[in-house]
Write an enzyme that holds these catalytic residues in place. Structure first.
Site, PDB file in Angstrom:
ATOM      1  N   TYR A 157       0.856  -1.192   0.000  1.00  0.00           N
ATOM      2  CA  TYR A 157       0.000   0.000   0.000  1.00  0.00           C
ATOM      3  C   TYR A 157       0.891   1.240   0.000  1.00  0.00           C
ATOM      4  O   TYR A 157       0.679   2.194   0.715  1.00  0.00           O
ATOM      5  CB  TYR A 157      -0.929  -0.019   1.222  1.00  0.00           C
ATOM      6  N   HIS A 193       6.080  -3.721 -12.825  1.00  0.00           N
ATOM      7  CA  HIS A 193       7.443  -3.602 -13.347  1.00  0.00           C
ATOM      8  C   HIS A 193       7.946  -5.018 -13.601  1.00  0.00           C
ATOM      9  O   HIS A 193       7.627  -5.931 -12.836  1.00  0.00           O
ATOM     10  CB  HIS A 193       8.326  -2.856 -12.346  1.00  0.00           C
ATOM     11  N   SER A 207      17.133  32.069 -25.496  1.00  0.00           N
ATOM     12  CA  SER A 207      17.718  33.038 -26.426  1.00  0.00           C
ATOM     13  C   SER A 207      18.398  32.322 -27.594  1.00  0.00           C
ATOM     14  O   SER A 207      18.752  31.144 -27.487  1.00  0.00           O
ATOM     15  CB  SER A 207      18.747  33.898 -25.691  1.00  0.00           C
ATOM     16  N   GLU A 262      16.466   4.987 -16.333  1.00  0.00           N
ATOM     17  CA  GLU A 262      16.765   5.535 -15.003  1.00  0.00           C
ATOM     18  C   GLU A 262      18.270   5.618 -14.746  1.00  0.00           C
ATOM     19  O   GLU A 262      18.729   6.481 -14.002  1.00  0.00           O
ATOM     20  CB  GLU A 262      16.032   4.771 -13.895  1.00  0.00           C
TER      21      GLU A 262
HETATM   22  P1  NAD Z   1       6.587   1.521  -2.297  1.00  0.00           P
HETATM   23  O1  NAD Z   1       7.954   1.354  -1.730  1.00  0.00           O
HETATM   24  O2  NAD Z   1       6.015   2.872  -2.409  1.00  0.00           O
HETATM   25  O3  NAD Z   1       5.540   0.659  -1.460  1.00  0.00           O
HETATM   26  C1  NAD Z   1       5.796  -0.638  -1.055  1.00  0.00           C
HETATM   27  C2  NAD Z   1       4.694  -1.173  -0.163  1.00  0.00           C
HETATM   28  O4  NAD Z   1       5.014  -2.534   0.160  1.00  0.00           O
HETATM   29  C3  NAD Z   1       4.523  -0.451   1.164  1.00  0.00           C
HETATM   30  O5  NAD Z   1       3.144  -0.409   1.458  1.00  0.00           O
HETATM   31  C4  NAD Z   1       5.233  -1.379   2.162  1.00  0.00           C
HETATM   32  O6  NAD Z   1       4.677  -1.266   3.439  1.00  0.00           O
HETATM   33  C5  NAD Z   1       4.932  -2.722   1.570  1.00  0.00           C
HETATM   34  N1  NAD Z   1       5.880  -3.768   1.924  1.00  0.00           N
HETATM   35  C6  NAD Z   1       7.222  -3.664   2.035  1.00  0.00           C
HETATM   36  N2  NAD Z   1       7.753  -4.846   2.391  1.00  0.00           N
HETATM   37  C7  NAD Z   1       6.714  -5.729   2.498  1.00  0.00           C
HETATM   38  C8  NAD Z   1       6.608  -7.107   2.819  1.00  0.00           C
HETATM   39  N3  NAD Z   1       7.690  -7.824   3.115  1.00  0.00           N
HETATM   40  N4  NAD Z   1       5.370  -7.682   2.815  1.00  0.00           N
HETATM   41  C9  NAD Z   1       4.272  -6.958   2.490  1.00  0.00           C
HETATM   42  N5  NAD Z   1       4.316  -5.652   2.192  1.00  0.00           N
HETATM   43  C10 NAD Z   1       5.522  -5.059   2.203  1.00  0.00           C
HETATM   44  O7  NAD Z   1       6.609   0.769  -3.735  1.00  0.00           O
HETATM   45  P2  NAD Z   1       6.098   1.348  -5.134  1.00  0.00           P
HETATM   46  O8  NAD Z   1       6.985   2.473  -5.578  1.00  0.00           O
HETATM   47  O9  NAD Z   1       4.639   1.553  -5.083  1.00  0.00           O
HETATM   48  O10 NAD Z   1       6.452   0.123  -6.095  1.00  0.00           O
HETATM   49  C11 NAD Z   1       5.614  -1.014  -6.225  1.00  0.00           C
HETATM   50  C12 NAD Z   1       5.805  -1.568  -7.631  1.00  0.00           C
HETATM   51  O11 NAD Z   1       5.371  -0.594  -8.588  1.00  0.00           O
HETATM   52  C13 NAD Z   1       7.250  -1.889  -8.003  1.00  0.00           C
HETATM   53  O12 NAD Z   1       7.242  -3.037  -8.815  1.00  0.00           O
HETATM   54  C14 NAD Z   1       7.681  -0.688  -8.804  1.00  0.00           C
HETATM   55  O13 NAD Z   1       8.730  -0.963  -9.721  1.00  0.00           O
HETATM   56  C15 NAD Z   1       6.395  -0.384  -9.538  1.00  0.00           C
HETATM   57  N6  NAD Z   1       6.258   0.979 -10.054  1.00  0.00           N
HETATM   58  C16 NAD Z   1       6.494   2.049  -9.250  1.00  0.00           C
HETATM   59  C17 NAD Z   1       6.323   3.332  -9.756  1.00  0.00           C
HETATM   60  C18 NAD Z   1       6.542   4.547  -8.879  1.00  0.00           C
HETATM   61  O14 NAD Z   1       6.622   5.640  -9.425  1.00  0.00           O
HETATM   62  N7  NAD Z   1       6.633   4.432  -7.570  1.00  0.00           N
HETATM   63  C19 NAD Z   1       5.903   3.526 -11.092  1.00  0.00           C
HETATM   64  C20 NAD Z   1       5.630   2.406 -11.879  1.00  0.00           C
HETATM   65  C21 NAD Z   1       5.816   1.134 -11.356  1.00  0.00           C
HETATM   66 MG    MG Z   2      10.491   4.184 -15.587  1.00  0.00          MG
HETATM   67 MG    MG Z   3      12.367   1.718 -12.434  1.00  0.00          MG
END
Ligand code: NAD
Ligand code: MG
Ligand code: MG
Ligand code: MG
Ligand code: MG
Length: 333
Positions: A30, A112, A256, A199
């Site tokens: 979340y 991802h 410019s 990235e």
């Molecule tokens: P985040 O770090 O914001 O959130 C991670 C969540 O996982 C948190 O709610 C945390 O409490 C929970 N968590 C952590 N360890 C845990 C565990 N062991 N068991 C259960 N829950 C656990 O992550 P995010 O940035 O939302 O990324 C999630 C996915 O989305 C990734 O695959 C990321 O590559 C992808 N993604 C992210 C973005 C971005 O901009 N943030 C964009 C596109 C795709």
């Molecule tokens: Mg990207």
């Molecule tokens: Mg990335």
């Protein structure tokens, strides 16, 4: 090169949320993406259950929004679609906990491709494996949805055991607002490799090193750090905003003629194309992935060092001081 689009792009009329109306989506995590997906799905009338560890600080936040919250294992057992939105480095361990809850015909969905593409998660053959990924941080996915607007997204099918993976993925994309803006069909390989390359070489790595190198060049030559900060970091936002709104030509048209001529003739000389190709090779042949997986297994010694050095760089202290003196950010937000 061609100016024709090579990818399929899907919009609301190509997607039907009723394809997931009878299904339950288990959103694991979340955080940035997790809260946005869970809330947008809920507002689109889809059954959602959020899977979080006992003691997770996000549990209350999710409950306050009227979401059902349980453990990752219980959520996965209820879910027909299990959406992996815990951090990429944590996903293999969470997958090991929930793998037995994946029934034939269920979907394991990602935002991802890293763990599938580099073989860190190997799902059974009788489940669908898909990706629906907004091209934006979660708070914008949520904010845009609430405004009735969309967020561009990606759709990829890695494994289609049911024959319904695409229709289901499009339904999900629509329910979170991604087909309002357009959802591009891609593959796990393409998404993972372009994301890592982007990235590393351009967005996070390339741009910060460009800024630091410019800052250091000016400061080493005796110019004031404050001037170097404004010139090399602060003004970057103005330039990027113009590129974002209207491409390179809008930017060139707005600066410019002197800036345009100087930029067009001098910019390329700071670019290392061979270095870029090496970065891409390291992504393609899995060398970067292996390095990062090992780094995590070793509890991130190098990561911690690099992070500390970044924190200690002069540009951080200068920036902090200047951002306090000039409150330009608040006015724009
Ligand atoms: P985040 O770090 O914001 O959130 C991670 C969540 O996982 C948190 O709610 C945390 O409490 C929970 N968590 C952590 N360890 C845990 C565990 N062991 N068991 C259960 N829950 C656990 O992550 P995010 O940035 O939302 O990324 C999630 C996915 O989305 C990734 O695959 C990321 O590559 C992808 N993604 C992210 C973005 C971005 O901009 N943030 C964009 C596109 C795709
Ligand atoms: Mg990207
Ligand atoms: Mg990335
Ligand atoms: Mg199930
Ligand atoms: Mg200038």
């Amino acid at each position: 090169m061609t100016d024709e689009f090579t990818s399929e792009i899907y919009y609301d009329e190509d997607a039907d949320v009723s394809n997931i109306e009878d299904k339950t989506v288990a959103v694991l995590g979340y955080g940035s993406q997790g809260h946005a997906h869970a809330l947008n799905l809920q507002d689109s009338g889809v059954d959602v259950v959020v899977g979080l560890r006992k003691g997770s600080s996000s549990r209350e936040a999710a409950k306050d929004e009227g979401l059902e919250v349980t453990t990752p294992v219980d959520a996965a057992s209820q879910g027909d679609i299990v959406k992996m939105l815990v951090p990429d480095t944590v996903q293999p361990a969470v997958y090991d906990q929930i793998r037995d809850e994946l029934d034939a015909g269920d979907t394991l969905q990602f935002a991802h491709g890293f763990n599938i593409h580099y073989g860190q998660i190997e799902p059974p053959e009788d489940v669908d494996v898909t990706m629906v990924a907004p091209k934006s941080p979660g708070h914008l996915v949520r904010r845009n949805y609430e405004k009735g607007e969309g967020t561009p997204g990606l759709l990829a099918i890695y494994q289609d055991a049911t024959g319904e993976a695409k229709a289901e993925g499009l339904a999900y994309a629509k329910a979170i607002g991604c087909t309002r803006a357009g959802t591009i069909q891609t593959t796990f390989r393409e998404e993972t490799e372009t994301d890592l390359f982007g990235e590393q070489a351009v967005l996070c790595g390339g741009v910060t090193d460009l800024v630091k190198a410019g800052f250091e060049t000016l400061v080493d030559a005796g110019y004031s750090p404050e001037m170097a900060y404004f010139e090399c970091l602060n003004e970057l936002k103005l330039i990027v905003d113009l590129m974002y709104e209207g491409g390179h030509m809008e930017m060139w048209n707005s600066v410019s003629d002197t800036a345009e001529y100087g930029g067009l003739t001098r910019g390329e000389s700071v670019i290392d194309r061979e270095g870029m190709e090496e970065i891409l090779e390291g992504v393609q042949n899995g060398e970067f992935a292996r390095e990062w997986i090992n780094e995590n297994q070793a509890n991130r010694p190098a990561y911690k060092q690099y992070r500390q050095a970044e924190q200690d760089h002069q540009i951080e202290a200068v920036g902090e001081r200047l951002r306090d003196l000039f409150a330009w950010d608040e006015e724009q937000e």
